[in-house]
Write a protein that holds these residues in place. Structure first.
Motif, PDB file in Angstrom:
ATOM      1  N   VAL A 195       0.853   0.131  10.560  1.00 42.98           N
ATOM      2  CA  VAL A 195       0.800  -1.336  10.799  1.00 42.98           C
ATOM      3  C   VAL A 195       2.517  -2.020  11.057  1.00 42.98           C
ATOM      4  CG1 VAL A 195       0.595  -3.612   9.548  1.00 42.98           C
ATOM      5  CG2 VAL A 195      -1.189  -1.718   9.244  1.00 42.98           C
ATOM      6  N   LEU A 196       3.351  -1.108  10.216  1.00 43.49           N
ATOM      7  CA  LEU A 196       4.804  -1.780  10.349  1.00 43.49           C
ATOM      8  C   LEU A 196       5.166  -0.980  11.434  1.00 43.49           C
ATOM      9  CD1 LEU A 196       5.947  -1.464   6.846  1.00 43.49           C
ATOM     10  CD2 LEU A 196       5.297  -3.592   8.026  1.00 43.49           C
ATOM     11  N   ALA A 197       5.067   0.138  11.683  1.00 43.65           N
ATOM     12  CA  ALA A 197       5.733   0.745  13.175  1.00 43.65           C
ATOM     13  C   ALA A 197       4.893  -0.081  14.265  1.00 43.65           C
ATOM     14  CB  ALA A 197       5.079   2.420  13.085  1.00 43.65           C
ATOM     15  N   LEU A 199       3.055  -3.116  14.596  1.00 45.95           N
ATOM     16  CA  LEU A 199       2.896  -4.552  14.516  1.00 45.95           C
ATOM     17  C   LEU A 199       4.153  -5.267  13.640  1.00 45.95           C
ATOM     18  CD1 LEU A 199      -0.802  -5.122  14.269  1.00 45.95           C
ATOM     19  CD2 LEU A 199       0.456  -5.151  16.333  1.00 45.95           C
ATOM     20  N   GLY A 200       4.858  -4.370  13.217  1.00 44.94           N
ATOM     21  CA  GLY A 200       5.969  -4.858  12.464  1.00 44.94           C
ATOM     22  C   GLY A 200       7.334  -5.059  12.721  1.00 44.94           C
ATOM     23  N   GLY A 201       7.418  -4.815  14.045  1.00 46.38           N
ATOM     24  CA  GLY A 201       8.649  -5.327  14.792  1.00 46.38           C
ATOM     25  C   GLY A 201       9.893  -4.227  14.717  1.00 46.38           C
ATOM     26  N   SER A 202       9.461  -3.247  14.365  1.00 55.04           N
ATOM     27  CA  SER A 202      10.310  -1.747  14.208  1.00 55.04           C
ATOM     28  C   SER A 202      10.473  -1.175  15.627  1.00 55.04           C
ATOM     29  CB  SER A 202      10.044  -1.049  13.250  1.00 55.04           C
ATOM     30  OG  SER A 202       8.692  -0.427  13.307  1.00 55.04           O
ATOM     31  N   LEU A 203       9.438  -0.789  16.338  1.00 54.44           N
ATOM     32  CA  LEU A 203       9.463  -0.151  17.425  1.00 54.44           C
ATOM     33  C   LEU A 203       9.408  -1.025  18.554  1.00 54.44           C
ATOM     34  CD1 LEU A 203       9.747   2.917  18.500  1.00 54.44           C
ATOM     35  CD2 LEU A 203       7.063   2.665  18.856  1.00 54.44           C
ATOM     36  N   ILE A 204       8.727  -2.218  18.545  1.00 55.53           N
ATOM     37  CA  ILE A 204       8.723  -3.196  19.398  1.00 55.53           C
ATOM     38  C   ILE A 204       9.098  -4.310  18.911  1.00 55.53           C
ATOM     39  CG2 ILE A 204       7.042  -4.516  21.172  1.00 55.53           C
ATOM     40  CD1 ILE A 204       7.488  -1.313  21.781  1.00 55.53           C
ATOM     41  N   PRO A 205      10.000  -5.174  19.300  1.00 56.14           N
ATOM     42  CA  PRO A 205      10.525  -6.349  18.930  1.00 56.14           C
ATOM     43  C   PRO A 205       9.520  -7.353  18.886  1.00 56.14           C
ATOM     44  CG  PRO A 205      11.273  -6.084  21.064  1.00 56.14           C
ATOM     45  CD  PRO A 205      10.552  -4.760  20.875  1.00 56.14           C
ATOM     46  N   ALA A 206       9.753  -8.403  18.024  1.00 56.91           N
ATOM     47  CA  ALA A 206       8.889  -9.274  17.527  1.00 56.91           C
ATOM     48  C   ALA A 206       8.400 -10.150  18.740  1.00 56.91           C
ATOM     49  CB  ALA A 206       9.307 -10.240  16.362  1.00 56.91           C
TER      50      ALA A 206
END
Length: 264
Positions: A195-197, A199-206
């Protein structure tokens, strides 16, 4: 005639436990060697971020974003890949390893030593940081071959958010591993990572995620880490608000892990 006191044996062990700093350092070294010797785990910790880097660098997925910034794909992708490295190693790697250490009684043994919960958390954070350094070097070398040019400032400004991200995600992994069963830890940690990878804004910006408020995503440790790394590497600016978010998560999660962590 008064008795002469016997000379101390220099080879005799010191009385009492070692100083706190030495205990943490020894635990950190042990954890680091254990992770580096686990070829399967190390391969996954390197392979997953590397696959993400190559996927973003050789597909058109991030082309609109790269055109907006006037940068190459690899330049745009690298901050998110480094965030993924920290997330994978600190949350997944340590969370799963600690969960099974707890199941097999390793943590019960550690509970009989003066290390304590705080020492265990700090030792594991040191190990995670060491592995993240290895990941950074590997990703950096591959990125350089593909044309990544962060500059000295970009590399230096990526260090503070990475340190804070390692602290926050290590504490989260230990909180999960120290409160539920090992089998459940495996499922929970992998779900959190997915989820964090994604949809959490880590790999792809928010702001590139559809239907999600950027402020909400960047309030998560994954979103704050991704945003701070992009600010440092792409814009050569230290994002204090995102670093403060990471610091707050590290303090809160660290306190919760120390309070609720179960050795058995």
């Amino acid at each position: 005639m008064s008795a002469v006191a016997p000379l101390a044996d220099p080879a005799a062990p010191e009385d009492g436990p070692a100083p706190g700093g030495r205990r943490v350092l020894a635990q950190g070294l042990y954890e680091t060697l254990a992770m580096l010797r686990n070829g399967e785990q190390l391969m996954l910790l390197i392979l997953f971020p590397l696959m993400a880097l190559l996927g973003l660098a050789f597909t058109s997925f991030i082309d609109p974003w790269a055109r907006d910034l006037g940068m190459s794909r690899v330049d745009v992708a690298m901050p998110g890949v480094l965030a993924l490295c920290a997330l994978s190693t600190a949350l997944s790697g340590q969370g799963i390893a600690t969960g099974f250490d707890r199941r097999y009684g390793v943590l019960r043994f550690l509970s009989t030593t003066p290390l304590g919960r705080g020492g265990l958390i700090l030792g594991k954070a040191m190990a995670v940081l060491s592995v993240v350094v290895v990941q950074y070097v590997v990703m950096g070398l591959v990125g350089a071959v593909l044309g990544w040019t962060p500059g000295v400032a970009g590399v230096l400004l990526s260090i503070p958010p990475l340190l804070l991200g390692v602290a926050a995600f290590t504490a989260l992994g230990l909180l999960v591993a120290g409160t539920i069963r090992a089998e459940a830890t495996l499922a929970v940690v992998n779900t959190l990572w997915l989820v964090l990878a994604s949809l959490g804004g880590s790999l792809i910006p928010a702001h590139r995620l559809p239907g999600v408020g950027p402020w909400l995503v960047e309030a998560l440790p994954s979103g704050a880490l991704g945003a701070a790394l992009r600010s440092g590497i792409l814009d050569h600016q230290l994002s204090l608000p995102h670093c403060l978010v990471l610091a707050a998560w590290a303090v809160v999660l660290g306190a919760l892990a120390r309070r609720f962590f179960k050795w058995a």
